[in-house]
Design a protein around this motif. Structure first.
Motif, mmCIF file in Angstrom:
data_model
loop_
_atom_site.group_PDB
_atom_site.id
_atom_site.type_symbol
_atom_site.label_atom_id
_atom_site.label_comp_id
_atom_site.label_asym_id
_atom_site.label_seq_id
_atom_site.Cartn_x
_atom_site.Cartn_y
_atom_site.Cartn_z
ATOM 1 N N UNK A 168 1.871 -2.834 -17.879
ATOM 2 C CA UNK A 168 2.703 -3.333 -18.985
ATOM 3 C C UNK A 168 3.786 -2.288 -19.273
ATOM 4 N N UNK A 169 5.006 -2.756 -19.512
ATOM 5 C CA UNK A 169 6.134 -1.826 -19.644
ATOM 6 C C UNK A 169 6.589 -1.387 -18.271
ATOM 7 N N UNK A 170 6.461 -2.317 -17.314
ATOM 8 C CA UNK A 170 6.676 -1.980 -15.899
ATOM 9 C C UNK A 170 8.137 -1.672 -15.581
ATOM 10 N N UNK A 171 9.055 -2.053 -16.457
ATOM 11 C CA UNK A 171 10.468 -1.832 -16.157
ATOM 12 C C UNK A 171 10.949 -0.457 -16.636
ATOM 13 N N UNK A 172 10.138 0.201 -17.443
ATOM 14 C CA UNK A 172 10.536 1.515 -17.955
ATOM 15 C C UNK A 172 10.414 2.591 -16.886
ATOM 16 N N UNK A 173 10.814 3.820 -17.230
ATOM 17 C CA UNK A 173 10.808 4.884 -16.221
ATOM 18 C C UNK A 173 9.391 5.259 -15.807
ATOM 19 N N UNK A 174 8.518 5.421 -16.793
ATOM 20 C CA UNK A 174 7.118 5.707 -16.482
ATOM 21 C C UNK A 174 6.480 4.485 -15.833
ATOM 22 N N UNK A 175 6.790 3.279 -16.360
ATOM 23 C CA UNK A 175 6.193 2.051 -15.858
ATOM 24 C C UNK A 175 6.496 1.830 -14.384
ATOM 25 N N UNK A 176 7.739 2.079 -13.991
ATOM 26 C CA UNK A 176 8.083 1.835 -12.584
ATOM 27 C C UNK A 176 7.400 2.862 -11.679
ATOM 28 N N UNK A 177 7.204 4.072 -12.181
ATOM 29 C CA UNK A 177 6.420 5.059 -11.410
ATOM 30 C C UNK A 177 4.978 4.562 -11.238
ATOM 31 N N UNK A 178 4.439 3.970 -12.311
ATOM 32 C CA UNK A 178 3.050 3.502 -12.263
ATOM 33 C C UNK A 178 2.908 2.347 -11.273
ATOM 34 N N UNK A 179 3.874 1.448 -11.277
ATOM 35 C CA UNK A 179 3.856 0.325 -10.337
ATOM 36 C C UNK A 179 3.770 0.882 -8.910
ATOM 37 N N UNK A 180 4.591 1.882 -8.649
ATOM 38 C CA UNK A 180 4.625 2.490 -7.318
ATOM 39 C C UNK A 180 3.288 3.182 -6.986
ATOM 40 N N UNK A 181 2.772 3.924 -7.941
ATOM 41 C CA UNK A 181 1.546 4.688 -7.703
ATOM 42 C C UNK A 181 0.354 3.766 -7.469
ATOM 43 N N UNK A 182 0.249 2.706 -8.269
ATOM 44 C CA UNK A 182 -0.875 1.766 -8.120
ATOM 45 C C UNK A 182 -0.765 1.049 -6.771
ATOM 46 N N UNK A 183 0.445 0.657 -6.424
ATOM 47 C CA UNK A 183 0.664 -0.039 -5.152
ATOM 48 C C UNK A 183 0.220 0.828 -3.976
ATOM 49 N N UNK A 184 0.475 2.132 -4.068
ATOM 50 C CA UNK A 184 0.157 3.029 -2.955
ATOM 51 C C UNK A 184 -1.310 3.478 -2.925
ATOM 52 N N UNK A 185 -2.051 3.256 -4.034
ATOM 53 C CA UNK A 185 -3.443 3.716 -4.090
ATOM 54 C C UNK A 185 -4.330 2.781 -3.275
ATOM 55 N N UNK A 186 -5.114 3.362 -2.359
ATOM 56 C CA UNK A 186 -5.911 2.549 -1.434
ATOM 57 C C UNK A 186 -6.988 1.749 -2.151
#
Lengths: 252, 252, 252, 252
Positions: free
Chosen positions: B10-28
Motif C-alpha cells: 500500500x502506498x506503492x507509488x511513493x518513493x519507499x513504496x516503489x522500493x518495496x514493490x521491487x524488493x518483494x518482487x525480487x525476494x524468492x
C-alpha cells in the motif's frame, strides 16, 4: 648526513627532555654529547663539542639557552613554549649576525599533526564543506583544543584567499551546541572520552565525495621523529624557522 | 519459510513504496499480489489473496489500511509515520480480537541503524564515557537528527538503570557549542557536510580502550532488508510490535 | 554490592597482576587483603579473610591456585592462560561439590573487545557482507591476531546457524593476498603499523548501508574494568563461566 | 573568471557526459554552447562559439576530438580513457604548434581522491610504516583497485627517493593472504562489501602516532568539481597536463 650530529639536550630531566635523550642516543647518525638540567653551566655544551642543541627546558630559560647556542655557532631545535613575537624578533636580529646558524622553534613536533594541518589547509579550498572534530581524554580543561583552533584558522585563511564561501548549512532548529563551536566560520566539535589521548579529524565534503584527514597521537614518543628531523635539517636552513612545516617538503 | 508470502504493498507509488514493490518482487520466498496507491479500493488486497500487507502510505491513510488488514486476518508491516500512542492503543485493542495477527510498526527499517542503537544501549552501561556524533548532508534543517536524539535517550536510560553516573568531563573554559548539545546528559555533535547522506557514530570509552559503533546510510535501499525481515517474521509474532528491534535476536 | 569484596591477587608481581592490585585498591566497594607472588603460601589468602581471588599468575600455577580457592569457598576471577578443556572439566567437577562458588575464566578482559565480538556475531546474520580488519604494532609475529580469528569463527557460526550464505564477491583477478586471509569463509585483513597497539574493525554491509564495529585497545589498563566486573558478579553466578561475555547482559 | 567560459561537451549522452552537461549548465561562470554525441559533426563546436571542450566520449573518438579542438585553438579537458604514451606524445607535438592552448587529460577527476594520493606520497617519506586499504562494492572484478595500485606506487617512489626503508614487519607465521597484497613493497588490502561504492584509506604510522588519509566516493557527481576546475584552469596552463594534480596548488 655525512658527519655525525653532536647533540646537547637542555631540559634533559623533563618528560620531553628525557624522551629526547633516548631518541638522540638511539639515532645512528647522532651522538649525544651533553645532557643539561636546570642550573647546569651552558659552557658544558661547548666543552663537549656539540654542533646542535635541543632545547626542551622552561619558558624562563629557553631564551638564554638559544642565544648562547647561536652566539657559539650551534644550530638549535626548540620545543619550549614562551616564544612571543617579541622574543622571536630579537632572536632574528641575533641570527642576522650569525648567518650560518639555523634555528627551528616548533609549537608542535608531531609530524602527523603538522602534516594533517598543512593538508587540511591545502584541501580546504577545493571542497564546499569542511568541519573539524577533536577528541581528547576527559581531563582536558579547555575546548576546543589549541591545535583544533589553529587548524580551523589555517583552513579559514586558505578558503578566504581562494575566494571560497562558507560551508553550506540549512540548519533552522538546533538544540543548543549541536552544531559545535564556530572558529573563523569553521565548525569545530570537541569530544571528551576516557581512554583517549589526543586525536583530530578534518572532514571535507563535496558533491558525492568526502576526504577525511585524521591524526591520532598515542603518546609523547610521537614528538621525537620531528625533533630528529629538525636536528638533521637545521644546518641546511639558516635563519629562524617557526613551525615544523617549514622544514617539510609539502609539495610534490 | 515453507509457503510463499503473498504481499500487497500500500502506498506503492511513493518513493519507499516503489522500493518495496521491487524488493518483494525480487525476494524468492515472496509473491507480490497487489500494489495499491491513493484511492484504490482495499478490497483488491483480499481479492488478490494477500496474506501480508506492507503499508508505506501516508499518515492520513495508514490507520484505516492497517485496521482493514487486521480485520481480514492479514499480517502487516508498517513504515508510515503518524502512529501516536493513542492510535497504537486502539490498534492493540483490535489485535486482541484477532489474536493470530502480527503487526510491526517501525519508525526505522534500516537494520544497521536499529542494531547500532541497540548495541549502544547495551554497551553504554559498561563504559565510563559515551558521546554521539551524527553526520548528515547540509540540507538538513534540524540538529541533532531524530535518530541521534533517540539514541542518546536510549543510552541515558540504560546507564540510569545500571546506576552509571555521568561521563567525566573536566572542561572549564569552552568556546560556545564546542562540547555539543546535551540530550539527557549525553553529549551529541552534529556535522553537516556536502556529499554525505546519513551517518552516526556512538563512541564509548573506558580506561585504555574505546568502542565505536558506526552506521552509514547511503540510500533508501537500506530500508528494504528490514521490511522483508518484518514480512518473514510477523506471522510468528502475533500482536503489536513497535520498533524493528522487537523482531531481532539481540542476545547470543 | 552491600558488603565489601575482600580480594586476594595472585601473580601480583606480574604486569597484569600489578595493574589488578592498583585497580582493586582504588575500587570503592573492594578491599585488597592479600597480594601473592610466586612461591608464596596460599594459606595467606585464608588468613587475610579474602572472599574472592584474582588469579593472574602463570599456566603452571593457575590450576592449583583456583582449586585452593574453590575448596575454601572463595570466588575466583582468572586471567591466566593454559585452561585446556580437560582442566576446565576437572574444575567443573570440583565446583559441583562447592555449588555456591562462582569462577570466571576469561581469555579476554577488555569489555570493549568482548562486546564488539558479541555484537559482530549478533549482527552478522542480518547483513549480506562481513569482513574483519585487525591492526597491530609491527612487532607482532602472527597474522591474523587470535582475537580476529575467534571473531571470524563466531561470525561464521552465527551466519551458519541463521542459514546466511557467503558474502558476495565477484573478484576474478587478484594480486596474491589482496582479499586477505579466509577464516571459516570470512575474509580477515591484518595491518601492521608503528605506533598502533591493538585495534579491530568488523565491517558489515547490506544494500545502501554499512555497520562498523571498531575496538581500540590503547593499554593494559583496559583489562581492569572487566576484572572488577568479574569480581562484582562472580558470587551471583555460581559454577564455571568461560568468557567474560557470560557475565554481560547482552540483550535488551 | 572575468569572461564566460563557453563549453562544448563531447560524449554528452553518456553517463559522465550527462553529468557534465548538468554541471556546466549550473556553473555561474560557464555557458553550455553545444552537446555532441556519437556521429555528430565536430564543426558544431566552432559554430556554437565554444572556447573550451570537455571530452567524455569513447577511446575510439577521443584522439580525433582533442586534435580538432587544439587545431581550432580550443582548450580541452579530457576524461576519456585510452590515452597511451604514444597518443600523448603525438598530442604534445600538436600543442607545440598551438602554444596558447591548454589540455588536461585526467584519469581521475575526483578532487578528494587526487588530493589523498598526493598527500599520501608527501607524507609517506616521514613515517616508518604505511599501508593501504581499499573498500569497494562486491561486484568489482579486480583486486586491488587501480587507484590503490597507483597510490602504492606513488608512495613507494616517494619513500625510495627519500631513502626511507621498508615498513617494519615482524610477521613470522601468517594465514595465507592475511598481510594483503604487496605492491612495490607496500601492503595493500582489498575489502568487498555490499552497500559500498569506492573508498580508500592510507594509514601511516610512526612512534606514538598515526595519520590516516581517507577518501569516500559516493557517486559519479564527485567527478564534476574536478571537471569544472579543469575548465577554469586550462587557459592559464598551456601545453599538456596529465593528471588533475597538475592543476592543484599542493604546497602551502
Amino acid at each position: 648526513m655525512s658527519a655525525q650530529i653532536k647533540v646537547a639536550v637542555l631540559g634533559a630531566a623533563g618528560r620531553m627532555g628525557s624522551e629526547a635523550v633516548k631518541a638522540v642516543t638511539e639515532a645512528a647518525d647522532m651522538e649525544l654529547v651533553a645532557s643539561l638540567g636546570r642550573g647546569d653551566d651552558l659552557q658544558q655544551i661547548i666543552d663537549a663539542g656539540a654542533t646542535h642543541v635541543v632545547d626542551l627546558s622552561v619558558p624562563g630559560s629557553t631564551e638564554d639557552n638559544v642565544r648562547f647556542a647561536v652566539e657559539h655557532g650551534l644550530h638549535a631545535v626548540v620545543g619550549t613554549t614562551g616564544w612571543t613575537e617579541e622574543r622571536r624578533a630579537n632572536l632574528q636580529l641575533l641570527l642576522e649576525q650569525n648567518p650560518s646558524v639555523g634555528v627551528l622553534i616548533a609549537p608542535n613536533f608531531a609530524l602527523g599533526s603538522v602534516l594533517a594541518s598543512a593538508f587540511a589547509a591545502t584541501a580546504a579550498k577545493y571542497f564546499e564543506s569542511v568541519e573539524v572534530i577533536e577528541l581528547h581524554h576527559p581531563n582536558k580543561v579547555d575546548a576546543p583544543s589549541g591545535t583544533a583552533v589553529r587548524t580551523a584558522e589555517l583552513i579559514a585563511q586558505s578558503r578566504k584567499e581562494a575566494g571560497v564561501g562558507a560551508s553550506p548549512d540549512a540548519t533552522e532548529t538546533q538544540l543548543e551546541g549541536a552544531r559545535g563551536a564556530v572558529v573563523d566560520g569553521i565548525h569545530v566539535h570537541s569530544v571528551r572520552l576516557r581512554g583517549l589521548v589526543a586525536h583530530q579529524e578534518v572532514l571535507l565534503g563535496g558533491p558525492g565525495e568526502q576526504l577525511t584527514l585524521r591524526h591520532d597521537s598515542y603518546d609523547r614518543a610521537s614528538f621525537m621523529p620531528g625533533v630528529l628531523l629538525g636536528l638533521r635539517t637545521a644546518e641546511s636552513m639558516p635563519g629562524l624557522t617557526y613551525g615544523l612545516d617549514g622544514y617539510l617538503e609539502l609539495g610534490q
